[in-house]
Design a protein around this motif. Structure first.
Motif, PDB file in Angstrom:
ATOM      1  N   ALA A  52       0.844  -1.197   0.000  1.00  0.00           N
ATOM      2  CA  ALA A  52       0.000   0.000   0.000  1.00  0.00           C
ATOM      3  C   ALA A  52       0.883   1.252   0.000  1.00  0.00           C
ATOM      4  O   ALA A  52       0.572   2.241  -0.676  1.00  0.00           O
ATOM      5  CB  ALA A  52      -0.910  -0.016   1.224  1.00  0.00           C
ATOM      6  N   GLN A  53       1.983   1.198   0.716  1.00  0.00           N
ATOM      7  CA  GLN A  53       2.904   2.344   0.717  1.00  0.00           C
ATOM      8  C   GLN A  53       3.590   2.495  -0.642  1.00  0.00           C
ATOM      9  O   GLN A  53       3.828   3.608  -1.109  1.00  0.00           O
ATOM     10  CB  GLN A  53       3.953   2.180   1.819  1.00  0.00           C
ATOM     11  CG  GLN A  53       3.360   2.259   3.216  1.00  0.00           C
ATOM     12  CD  GLN A  53       4.435   2.440   4.276  1.00  0.00           C
ATOM     13  OE1 GLN A  53       5.357   3.229   4.104  1.00  0.00           O
ATOM     14  NE2 GLN A  53       4.297   1.701   5.368  1.00  0.00           N
ATOM     15  N   LEU A  54       3.923   1.374  -1.257  1.00  0.00           N
ATOM     16  CA  LEU A  54       4.533   1.447  -2.584  1.00  0.00           C
ATOM     17  C   LEU A  54       3.554   2.051  -3.597  1.00  0.00           C
ATOM     18  O   LEU A  54       3.945   2.827  -4.471  1.00  0.00           O
ATOM     19  CB  LEU A  54       4.962   0.052  -3.047  1.00  0.00           C
ATOM     20  CG  LEU A  54       5.988  -0.685  -2.176  1.00  0.00           C
ATOM     21  CD1 LEU A  54       6.426  -1.969  -2.860  1.00  0.00           C
ATOM     22  CD2 LEU A  54       7.187   0.195  -1.869  1.00  0.00           C
ATOM     23  N   THR A  55       2.280   1.689  -3.449  1.00  0.00           N
ATOM     24  CA  THR A  55       1.255   2.240  -4.342  1.00  0.00           C
ATOM     25  C   THR A  55       1.157   3.753  -4.176  1.00  0.00           C
ATOM     26  O   THR A  55       0.995   4.497  -5.152  1.00  0.00           O
ATOM     27  CB  THR A  55      -0.106   1.591  -4.052  1.00  0.00           C
ATOM     28  OG1 THR A  55       0.011   0.172  -4.252  1.00  0.00           O
ATOM     29  CG2 THR A  55      -1.191   2.140  -4.969  1.00  0.00           C
ATOM     30  N   GLU A  56       1.266   4.224  -2.930  1.00  0.00           N
ATOM     31  CA  GLU A  56       1.209   5.661  -2.674  1.00  0.00           C
ATOM     32  C   GLU A  56       2.380   6.380  -3.361  1.00  0.00           C
ATOM     33  O   GLU A  56       2.196   7.408  -4.012  1.00  0.00           O
ATOM     34  CB  GLU A  56       1.257   5.915  -1.169  1.00  0.00           C
ATOM     35  CG  GLU A  56       1.235   7.394  -0.805  1.00  0.00           C
ATOM     36  CD  GLU A  56       1.416   7.600   0.689  1.00  0.00           C
ATOM     37  OE1 GLU A  56       1.353   6.612   1.435  1.00  0.00           O
ATOM     38  OE2 GLU A  56       1.643   8.759   1.086  1.00  0.00           O
ATOM     39  N   ILE A  57       3.567   5.809  -3.227  1.00  0.00           N
ATOM     40  CA  ILE A  57       4.742   6.429  -3.844  1.00  0.00           C
ATOM     41  C   ILE A  57       4.635   6.401  -5.369  1.00  0.00           C
ATOM     42  O   ILE A  57       4.952   7.381  -6.050  1.00  0.00           O
ATOM     43  CB  ILE A  57       6.022   5.725  -3.370  1.00  0.00           C
ATOM     44  CG1 ILE A  57       6.224   5.981  -1.872  1.00  0.00           C
ATOM     45  CG2 ILE A  57       7.238   6.190  -4.168  1.00  0.00           C
ATOM     46  CD1 ILE A  57       7.364   5.204  -1.266  1.00  0.00           C
ATOM     47  N   ALA A  58       4.160   5.281  -5.897  1.00  0.00           N
ATOM     48  CA  ALA A  58       3.991   5.185  -7.354  1.00  0.00           C
ATOM     49  C   ALA A  58       3.007   6.240  -7.843  1.00  0.00           C
ATOM     50  O   ALA A  58       3.190   6.836  -8.913  1.00  0.00           O
ATOM     51  CB  ALA A  58       3.517   3.789  -7.735  1.00  0.00           C
ATOM     52  N   GLY A  59       1.962   6.503  -7.031  1.00  0.00           N
ATOM     53  CA  GLY A  59       0.987   7.517  -7.404  1.00  0.00           C
ATOM     54  C   GLY A  59       1.599   8.910  -7.439  1.00  0.00           C
ATOM     55  O   GLY A  59       1.304   9.704  -8.336  1.00  0.00           O
TER      56      GLY A  59
END
Length: 328
Positions: free
Chosen positions: A224-231
């Motif tokens: 979920a944190q990786l998704t935030e950074i990717a966003g």
């Protein structure tokens, strides 16, 4: 059989019925080859309702776009595609036939190469002209070495990684012509079920930034944190094989020999050790940033920038810094 002639690009149509980024990059690559070989560039597009996409492709520099618009091609079926393409390609044997190293290209091109008795090199990261020969460069041995190969047939087929070529700027439109070939009346394959995964991210293979997690993420929460950074970076989330096997990440996120091959401008590897299997899928990335608490992790040997630390402590400050930069 007629002499081989022309550079042919097999186009793929993505979301919103638009040509995929790798298709446009292949046209740019094809134009470069054509200028050195004195050939023409033709783009082939197959599908249902693809006339508008064909007209858009015509703006990106091919000499002609040939399209086959048939309801039977509304979804990819290798038997129908091979059955439609082989008679045409036997009547107009291409000197070079290119496709993206995508799921479609990896499945269709070996079948076409067998049917056409044509040499095929897959997963290419460079194509060059040497005299009259086409030299094809690809990673081998899990990405630990690079091989430059030449096929022994007059026709050359290759699948090419994304971001190898450069998409041309739109210009005047080329001729758009219906493809004079028939689609087979039937296939031995039948579709049992289709599931469309909804994602707001750009496709992994086309993303300029990929943020990937490995076994060290420890579970879904880390992704979920990786998704935030990717966003924040307008990128996509990737994963090594262990998180996918554990169900923490979708199989469509897997990067490596058994997953997808990516070459983004920036690849951020979080809690990834750097196995050969994984490196072979992202080794051509522009810049590699590694975050791992093990200072001896192999990923640091290939990384341009490295942070030794636990991702749980590193990512929050990393994410906050990115937000500040992006706001500026």
């Amino acid at each position: 059989m007629a002499d081989t002639q022309g550079i042919y690009i097999l186009a793929e149509i993505g979301e919103a019925e638009k040509p995929t980024a790798v298709t446009l990059e292949l046209i740019g690559l094809g134009r470069d080859l054509a200028s050195r070989l004195g050939e023409r560039v033709s783009t082939l597009v197959l599908g249902a309702g693809v006339r508008e996409a064909a007209q858009e492709l015509a703006l990106y520099g091919p000499d002609e776009v040939l399209f086959l618009d048939d309801p039977a091609l509304s979804r990819y079926d290798p038997e129908l595609y091979v059955g439609a393409l082989v008679p045409f390609l036997e009547s107009r044997p291409p000197r070079v036939l290119l496709a993206g190293h995508t799921s479609l290209g990896q499945d269709l091109f070996p079948r076409l190469a067998f049917s056409l008795d044509c040499g095929l090199v897959t997963d290419c990261v460079a194509l060059e002209v040497d005299g009259g020969d086409i030299l094809l460069t690809r990673p081998i041995y899990g990405g630990n070495a690079i091989a430059t190969q030449k096929v022994g047939t007059s026709k050359v087929m290759a699948t090419v990684r994304a971001r190898v070529g450069e998409a041309p700027q739109p210009s005047s439109a080329a001729a758009v012509t219906p493809l004079e070939t028939a689609v087979p009346a039937s296939s031995r394959l039948s579709l049992k079920e289709r599931e469309v995964l909804q994602s707001r991210e750009c496709p992994l293979e086309e993303a300029p930034v990929v943020v990937s997690g490995g076994r060290g993420m420890g579970g879904e929460d880390g992704f979920a944190q990786l998704t935030e950074i990717a966003g924040i970076l307008s990128g996509a989330v990737g994963a090594s094989r262990p998180p996918v096997d554990s169900g923490w990440a979708a199989s469509t996120c897997q990067v490596g020999i058994t997953g997808k091959v990516v070459a983004p401008d920036i690849y951020i590897a979080v809690a990834i050790s750097g196995s050969t299997q994984h490196l072979s899928g992202m080794g051509e990335s522009g810049k590699i940033v590694a975050i791992n608490k093990d200072p001896d992790a192999y990923i640091f040997k290939v990384a341009d920038y490295g942070v030794v630390g636990d991702w749980r402590q590193v990512l929050p400050s990393f994410s906050a810094a990115l937000r500040e930069i992006m706001q500026e």
